[in-house]
Structures are given as C-alpha cells and as structure tokens.
Design an enzyme around this catalytic site. Structure first.
Site, PDB file in Angstrom:
ATOM      1  CG  ASN A 269      66.854  58.304  55.337  1.00 46.76           C
ATOM      2  OD1 ASN A 269      67.744  58.560  54.531  1.00 46.76           O
ATOM      3  ND2 ASN A 269      65.590  58.137  54.978  1.00 46.76           N
TER       4      ASN A 269
ATOM      5  CE  LYS B  83      64.025  61.375  54.816  1.00 49.46           C
ATOM      6  NZ  LYS B  83      62.624  61.754  54.876  1.00 49.46           N
TER       7      LYS B  83
ATOM      8  N   GLY C 191      58.396  63.846  57.872  1.00 48.15           N
ATOM      9  CA  GLY C 191      58.692  65.262  57.635  1.00 48.15           C
ATOM     10  C   GLY C 191      57.556  66.210  57.947  1.00 48.15           C
TER      11      GLY C 191
ATOM     12  CD  GLU D 275      61.549  60.931  51.593  1.00 49.00           C
ATOM     13  OE1 GLU D 275      62.774  60.739  51.501  1.00 49.00           O
ATOM     14  OE2 GLU D 275      61.027  61.523  52.564  1.00 49.00           O
TER      15      GLU D 275
ATOM     16  CD  GLU E  55      60.504  55.750  57.745  1.00 53.57           C
ATOM     17  OE1 GLU E  55      61.142  56.509  58.478  1.00 53.57           O
ATOM     18  OE2 GLU E  55      60.675  55.705  56.518  1.00 53.57           O
TER      19      GLU E  55
ATOM     20  CG  HIS F 221      62.314  56.142  52.601  1.00 55.27           C
ATOM     21  ND1 HIS F 221      61.569  57.210  52.165  1.00 55.27           N
ATOM     22  CD2 HIS F 221      62.628  56.411  53.898  1.00 55.27           C
ATOM     23  CE1 HIS F 221      61.452  58.093  53.154  1.00 55.27           C
ATOM     24  NE2 HIS F 221      62.091  57.620  54.213  1.00 55.27           N
TER      25      HIS F 221
ATOM     26  CB  SER G 297      57.574  63.633  62.674  1.00 52.63           C
ATOM     27  OG  SER G 297      57.219  64.221  61.433  1.00 52.63           O
TER      28      SER G 297
END
Ligand code: PGA
Length: 248
Positions: free
Chosen positions: A19, A21, A178, A104, A172, A102, A208
């Site tokens: 991914n 991003k 991150g 985010e 996740e 996701h 991560s």
C-alpha cells in the site's frame, strides 16, 4: 492429484500487498514495480499505487505474475461524483484488487462501516477482489475490546456478496500503523482466529510490517499474508519482505 496439489499450494502461499498510500513518482513507481515483478514471489504480490500511477504500474506488471490493486473507490459505478473513481474504472485499468475501509479513509474521510460495505459491494460488482481493512484503536485495545470491536467492524462492513474468492480481510490495528509497534504473536493469532471464525475468509496482517519482522509475522498461525505500508516504498526492504513470503 495434480489439481489437489495446486489447490493446496495456493492456499498455503502468503500474499504480500504493498500500500503505497499517497507516495511515489512515475520514476519511483517504475523502479519498485520492476523489482517486485521480477522477484520469485511476484505471484504472491499485489501493488497498490495511488490512482495517477496505476497506468504506469499496470504496463510494467502486464504479463508478469504480480497483480495490481487500488487503494479506494466510490460505491457507485458512475455518475456526478467529482473527484471520485469507480471500481469499474479500476477494473479497466487492470486492477484485480481494491482496498476498502483503510483506517486512514475512516479517519480522514469519515468513512463508516455502511459506506465501506457499499464500496465492497461495488468492488464485487466490478469483478474485483476486495481487501477489507479493519482494526481496533488504542483506546479500544486498552479497554480490552479488541475482539469485540473488530468483530463489529466485520459484521457491519462485510456485504452478502463476499466469499473466499472475492474478499480478503486485512487486520490492521490502528495504533500499529506507521508506529513501529506490532501486537504480540498471541494477540495477532487471537484476532485472526476470531475474524476467520466469523467470516471463513483469509486474514492478512498489517501495521508496521518491516523487512525485520515479516518472517515472524507470516509464521503466526492464521496469518495469510501482510499488508505493507511504509516498508513497501523501499525497494530493498520490500525485496526482503518478498523473500520472507517466498520462503514460508
Ligand atoms: P505501515 O502501514 O506498514 O506503514 O504501518 C500499513 C497500512 O497502513 O496499510
């Protein structure tokens, strides 16, 4: 006999999803895609670049074993939705996978479980495999609610169109994305066992994932692969991650 063997091999192969991003240029996308497509684990690899780089990566992956994915889509097939992209468009661009839900997108774009369910339906209508992301926040985890929260996200976001050949789940934990932190192997196994028991689907781990920890993460029972963010942008690190997948 031969068919049985091939089926078992496919079940055992661990998938690695990159991914990217909102990162990359045409030059960096080309370099990363060429490296991944020539790796012996290419057949276990899915690259998810940002929309403007899909065409560039599609050209490189054409005729290779690696697959193309997108990071999001709209829940309608077409219409007056300025700035949005439909699953059908992604399919035509060469995407075999699309990420939905996701954290985010949930956080920065207010995506709800109901919207995510509609997006996954749209992904299925386009003949694409959905990568359905879910995971608990740090407060959820500290309150001991991890399994309850992820089970709730699964129940609310998974549409009736989902089956084992068109949907993957990516577990996740929001706090692991991150951050450099991952849950313990026992915590990951518990989450994956819970989600697999509820859905019957393959569960990948994300958050991560690095060159250093991929082999150990892929060895956790119930982990069918990894969704990789930051480390997928570094060709050397990603190559080590693909080595780990090939060596399982
Ligand atoms: P990370 O991101 O590997 O950089 O933690 C994972 C993700 O957000 O999918």
């Amino acid at each position: 006999m031969h068919i049985v063997y091939v089926t078992q091999l496919a079940v055992m192969n661990k998938l690695i999803i990159a991914n990217w991003k909102m990162n990359g240029t045409r030059a960096s996308a080309r370099a990363l895609a060429e490296r991944a497509a020539s790796h012996r684990a290419a057949g276990q690899t899915i690259l998810c670049p940002p929309f403007p780089l899909l065409g560039t990566v599609a050209e490189i992956l054409l005729g290779t074993a690696a697959r193309l994915g997108a990071q999001d889509c709209h829940h309608e097939a077409r219409g007056a939705f300025t700035g949005d992209v439909s699953a059908d468009m992604l399919q035509e661009t060469g995407c075999a996978y699309v990420i939905a839900g996701h954290s985010e997108r949930r956080r920065h774009h207010g995506e709800t479980d109901a919207l995510i369910r509609d997006k996954i339906r749209a992904i299925h209508r386009a003949g694409i495999t959905a990568i359905f992301c879910l995971g608990e926040s740090l407060p959820d985890r500290e309150a001991g609610k991890t399994l309850e929260v992820i089970g709730g996200q699964l129940a609310a976001g998974l549409p009736e169109t989902a089956n084992a050949s068109n949907t993957l789940i990516a577990y996740e934990p929001v706090w692991a994305i991150g951050s450099g932190f991952t849950p313990s192997a026992a915590e990951i196994e518990a989450a994956h066992t819970h989600l697999a028991g509820l859905s019957g689907l393959k569960i990948l781990y994300g958050g991560s994932v690095s060159a250093e920890n991929t082999a150990a993460l892929l060895a956790v029972p119930g982990v069918s692969g990894a969704l990789v963010g930051g480390a997928s942008l570094n060709a050397d690190a990603f190559s080590v991650i693909l080595d780990a997948a090939a060596n399982v």
